[in-house]
Design a protein around this motif. Sequence first.
Motif, PDB file in Angstrom:
ATOM      1  N   ALA A 232       0.824  -1.208   0.000  1.00  0.00           N
ATOM      2  CA  ALA A 232       0.000   0.000   0.000  1.00  0.00           C
ATOM      3  C   ALA A 232       0.863   1.265   0.000  1.00  0.00           C
ATOM      4  N   ARG A 233       2.088   1.169   0.485  1.00  0.00           N
ATOM      5  CA  ARG A 233       2.954   2.342   0.580  1.00  0.00           C
ATOM      6  C   ARG A 233       3.783   2.564  -0.690  1.00  0.00           C
ATOM      7  N   VAL A 234       4.316   1.479  -1.282  1.00  0.00           N
ATOM      8  CA  VAL A 234       5.273   1.654  -2.376  1.00  0.00           C
ATOM      9  C   VAL A 234       4.726   1.232  -3.736  1.00  0.00           C
ATOM     10  N   GLY A 235       3.626   0.493  -3.781  1.00  0.00           N
ATOM     11  CA  GLY A 235       3.038   0.078  -5.047  1.00  0.00           C
ATOM     12  C   GLY A 235       3.571  -1.244  -5.565  1.00  0.00           C
ATOM     13  N   ALA A 236       2.864  -1.778  -6.552  1.00  0.00           N
ATOM     14  CA  ALA A 236       3.167  -3.113  -7.072  1.00  0.00           C
ATOM     15  C   ALA A 236       4.502  -3.171  -7.815  1.00  0.00           C
ATOM     16  N   GLN A 237       4.900  -2.083  -8.470  1.00  0.00           N
ATOM     17  CA  GLN A 237       6.133  -2.096  -9.260  1.00  0.00           C
ATOM     18  C   GLN A 237       7.359  -2.283  -8.370  1.00  0.00           C
ATOM     19  N   ARG A 238       7.431  -1.540  -7.285  1.00  0.00           N
ATOM     20  CA  ARG A 238       8.603  -1.624  -6.415  1.00  0.00           C
ATOM     21  C   ARG A 238       8.604  -2.890  -5.576  1.00  0.00           C
ATOM     22  N   ILE A 239       7.426  -3.461  -5.340  1.00  0.00           N
ATOM     23  CA  ILE A 239       7.359  -4.673  -4.532  1.00  0.00           C
ATOM     24  C   ILE A 239       7.981  -5.855  -5.261  1.00  0.00           C
ATOM     25  N   MET A 240       8.164  -5.726  -6.589  1.00  0.00           N
ATOM     26  CA  MET A 240       8.695  -6.823  -7.385  1.00  0.00           C
ATOM     27  C   MET A 240      10.171  -7.096  -7.118  1.00  0.00           C
ATOM     28  N   VAL A 241      10.792  -6.292  -6.274  1.00  0.00           N
ATOM     29  CA  VAL A 241      12.178  -6.576  -5.895  1.00  0.00           C
ATOM     30  C   VAL A 241      12.264  -7.795  -4.984  1.00  0.00           C
ATOM     31  N   ILE A 242      11.163  -8.145  -4.325  1.00  0.00           N
ATOM     32  CA  ILE A 242      11.187  -9.238  -3.346  1.00  0.00           C
ATOM     33  C   ILE A 242      11.600 -10.577  -3.949  1.00  0.00           C
ATOM     34  N   PRO A 243      11.067 -10.983  -5.123  1.00  0.00           N
ATOM     35  CA  PRO A 243      11.505 -12.274  -5.679  1.00  0.00           C
ATOM     36  C   PRO A 243      13.006 -12.383  -5.906  1.00  0.00           C
ATOM     37  N   TYR A 244      13.700 -11.239  -6.038  1.00  0.00           N
ATOM     38  CA  TYR A 244      15.144 -11.271  -6.219  1.00  0.00           C
ATOM     39  C   TYR A 244      15.877 -11.359  -4.883  1.00  0.00           C
ATOM     40  N   LEU A 245      15.211 -10.975  -3.801  1.00  0.00           N
ATOM     41  CA  LEU A 245      15.822 -11.053  -2.477  1.00  0.00           C
ATOM     42  C   LEU A 245      15.698 -12.453  -1.866  1.00  0.00           C
ATOM     43  N   ILE A 246      14.620 -13.164  -2.201  1.00  0.00           N
ATOM     44  CA  ILE A 246      14.360 -14.468  -1.577  1.00  0.00           C
ATOM     45  C   ILE A 246      15.506 -15.455  -1.809  1.00  0.00           C
ATOM     46  N   PRO A 247      15.985 -15.650  -3.061  1.00  0.00           N
ATOM     47  CA  PRO A 247      17.095 -16.596  -3.239  1.00  0.00           C
ATOM     48  C   PRO A 247      18.356 -16.184  -2.491  1.00  0.00           C
ATOM     49  N   ALA A 248      18.631 -14.877  -2.468  1.00  0.00           N
ATOM     50  CA  ALA A 248      19.832 -14.406  -1.776  1.00  0.00           C
ATOM     51  C   ALA A 248      19.768 -14.759  -0.295  1.00  0.00           C
ATOM     52  N   PHE A 249      18.622 -14.506   0.339  1.00  0.00           N
ATOM     53  CA  PHE A 249      18.495 -14.826   1.760  1.00  0.00           C
ATOM     54  C   PHE A 249      18.399 -16.331   1.979  1.00  0.00           C
ATOM     55  N   GLY A 250      17.764 -17.053   1.058  1.00  0.00           N
ATOM     56  CA  GLY A 250      17.690 -18.504   1.205  1.00  0.00           C
ATOM     57  C   GLY A 250      19.068 -19.132   1.232  1.00  0.00           C
ATOM     58  N   VAL A 251      19.937 -18.708   0.325  1.00  0.00           N
ATOM     59  CA  VAL A 251      21.309 -19.214   0.292  1.00  0.00           C
ATOM     60  C   VAL A 251      22.066 -18.768   1.536  1.00  0.00           C
ATOM     61  N   LEU A 252      21.864 -17.508   1.946  1.00  0.00           N
ATOM     62  CA  LEU A 252      22.571 -16.972   3.109  1.00  0.00           C
ATOM     63  C   LEU A 252      22.206 -17.730   4.380  1.00  0.00           C
ATOM     64  N   TRP A 253      20.897 -17.918   4.651  1.00  0.00           N
ATOM     65  CA  TRP A 253      20.490 -18.631   5.862  1.00  0.00           C
ATOM     66  C   TRP A 253      20.966 -20.077   5.843  1.00  0.00           C
ATOM     67  N   GLY A 254      20.890 -20.720   4.682  1.00  0.00           N
ATOM     68  CA  GLY A 254      21.350 -22.104   4.597  1.00  0.00           C
ATOM     69  C   GLY A 254      22.826 -22.225   4.907  1.00  0.00           C
ATOM     70  N   ALA A 255      23.618 -21.271   4.412  1.00  0.00           N
ATOM     71  CA  ALA A 255      25.058 -21.314   4.644  1.00  0.00           C
ATOM     72  C   ALA A 255      25.404 -20.985   6.093  1.00  0.00           C
ATOM     73  N   LEU A 256      24.763 -19.941   6.650  1.00  0.00           N
ATOM     74  CA  LEU A 256      25.101 -19.486   7.997  1.00  0.00           C
ATOM     75  C   LEU A 256      24.590 -20.420   9.089  1.00  0.00           C
ATOM     76  N   LEU A 257      23.360 -20.901   8.945  1.00  0.00           N
ATOM     77  CA  LEU A 257      22.712 -21.625  10.034  1.00  0.00           C
ATOM     78  C   LEU A 257      22.691 -23.137   9.852  1.00  0.00           C
ATOM     79  N   LEU A 258      22.841 -23.610   8.621  1.00  0.00           N
ATOM     80  CA  LEU A 258      22.849 -25.065   8.397  1.00  0.00           C
ATOM     81  C   LEU A 258      24.187 -25.562   7.866  1.00  0.00           C
ATOM     82  N   GLY A 259      25.096 -24.642   7.619  1.00  0.00           N
ATOM     83  CA  GLY A 259      26.403 -25.040   7.109  1.00  0.00           C
ATOM     84  C   GLY A 259      26.361 -25.578   5.695  1.00  0.00           C
ATOM     85  N   GLU A 260      25.367 -25.179   4.901  1.00  0.00           N
ATOM     86  CA  GLU A 260      25.274 -25.667   3.526  1.00  0.00           C
ATOM     87  C   GLU A 260      26.384 -25.051   2.678  1.00  0.00           C
TER      88      GLU A 260
END
Length: 298
Positions: A232-260
């Motif tokens: 509601a604050r930033v609109g649908a166009q800017r919200i589309m950055v999220i799909p690009y953040l998910i893989p980055a954090f998925g890899v980061l959490w797996g490496a940091l917390l699971l030792g992947e």
Amino acid sequence: MKKIDYAVLLSLGALWGGSFLFMRMGAGAFGALPLAGLRAIGAALCFLPLLASRRRLAEWREHGWPIAVVGVTNSALPFLLFTFATRSLPAGVASIVDGMTPMFAALIGWLWLGQRLDGWRGAGLVAGFAGILWLVEGGLKVAPGAGMGLLACVAATVLYGYAVHYSHLRLASVSPLVVTIGSHMVAALVLLPTTVLAWPTQPPPMQAWLAAAGLAVLCTALAYVLFFWVLARVGAQRIMVIPYLIPAFGVLWGALLLGEPVTMRMLGGCAVILLGTALTTGRVRPRRALRPLAVEET
């Protein structure tokens, strides 16, 4: 955008990327069916207070069938498929495939609705599938069942892409919050019987219970509340950055917390998939390719 908006967008990437960490932590102890069910049931219970509105209840009843379809295709089945996948796949790999959701949405829009798919968008589709094949070749050697896990991830992203268009066609006039609440209620009801029937014979450890709680409360209920708030604050166009953040954090959490391990294959596949997604959705486009689009819009 303000600093709070950037913070929430990053938080959503971290939360939805973290869902693969929690699935990886809990899937072995619970099994795919019970953990997916706990996620949907827990989220539905968190959403329950938001239904204390006659208007929302009336809206849900009026559009019950389309909301039920979204509940199955956007929640119940993807939850189950991703949970099944993380029994054999690293959390980081599963999150990378999830990054293809916008790409599959574009492909389905072209095949189903005849939406425009020019040369650069087509090249993006090819690049995305090349990234998947790259991961598949290495994934088949990671662990038994990894190939099936990758196929399950792809199937889940296809369902997400379908649900995007179905919601736009059938539920465009319905409050997104009502669709979200109703669809998770439906997912909880659909997965409840199999959750009970497939319940593990050995009591899951506390770590698995914490993972299930994190999936339901943080990665689903809280994440959706934050999503609609920042949308509601930033609109649908800017919200589309999220799909690009998910893989980055998925890899980061797996490496940091699971030792992947973070391999060159993972990073290369992630880069190719995200490039393909960016091209397919029009987020990245050479300058010459942008000029005709600008003319058409005017």
